[in-house]
Write a protein that holds these residues in place. Structure first.
Motif: not given
Length: 184
Positions: A100-108, A115-116, A155-156, A169-171
């Protein structure tokens, strides 16, 4: 149909679905056996189907856009049913590889870069994820719900390395540019 749903569907086929309307109609004639049965499935008259498939010069007609979409949907539903069932069972039992090619960001926690940004990831996902994706697709879930399933799985498996690091970390997963699944 969203990018993830299309990728799931592509992964289930071993040969591409016929792309031209005439090839699709030939497939339907082979599948159903007669123009009368094809007409019943498509909701048109038998004579209309005969006009679509005739070889007589000047007598052939092409279906309109609405009927071409109906033909495409029927062909996609009937294309390789046993192979799709076997590949789905294999994916649910052994898992899938996701590219996959996508935008990933985090809530950590504080101090981390949340920053995504666009990432290209290839990751093996367990069969439970495939089961959950297929169940969501069968239930009519949208692209957003499928992205939540993949975000949790990535995420896992990728970011938390199977639970060995980056606890908490939540993706966030969005803006899918490309997605492909490999089965078996």
């Amino acid at each position: 149909m969203g990018e993830i749903a299309q990728a799931l569907e592509r992964a289930l086929h071993t040969r591409p679905v016929p792309s031209s309307t005439s090839a699709r109609l030939r497939f339907l004639l082979t599948t159903y056996g007669s123009t009368r049965q094809v007409a019943a499935v498509l909701g048109v008259s038998q004579r209309t189907v005969q006009r679509w498939v005739t070889d007589k010069p000047g007598a052939r007609r092409t279906p309109g856009l609405a009927k071409a979409r109906v033909i495409e949907e029927v062909v996609r539903a009937k294309w390789q049913p046993r192979i799709r069932a076997r590949r789905r069972a294999l994916a649910e039992a052994e898992g899938v590889a996701l590219h996959v090619r996508a935008r990933f960001g985090f809530a950590a926690s504080a101090g981390s870069s949340d920053d995504p940004r666009v990432r290209q990831i290839t990751q093996f996902l367990q069969g439970e994820v495939a089961r959950e994706l297929f169940a969501a697709r069968d239930a009519g879930a949208g692209e957003a719900q499928q992205m939540v399933i993949l975000a949790r799985a990535l995420g896992h498996a990728y970011f938390r390395d199977g639970g060995r690091r980056a606890h908490g970390v939540h993706v966030a997963f969005s803006d899918v540019e490309f997605a492909a699944f490999a089965i078996g």
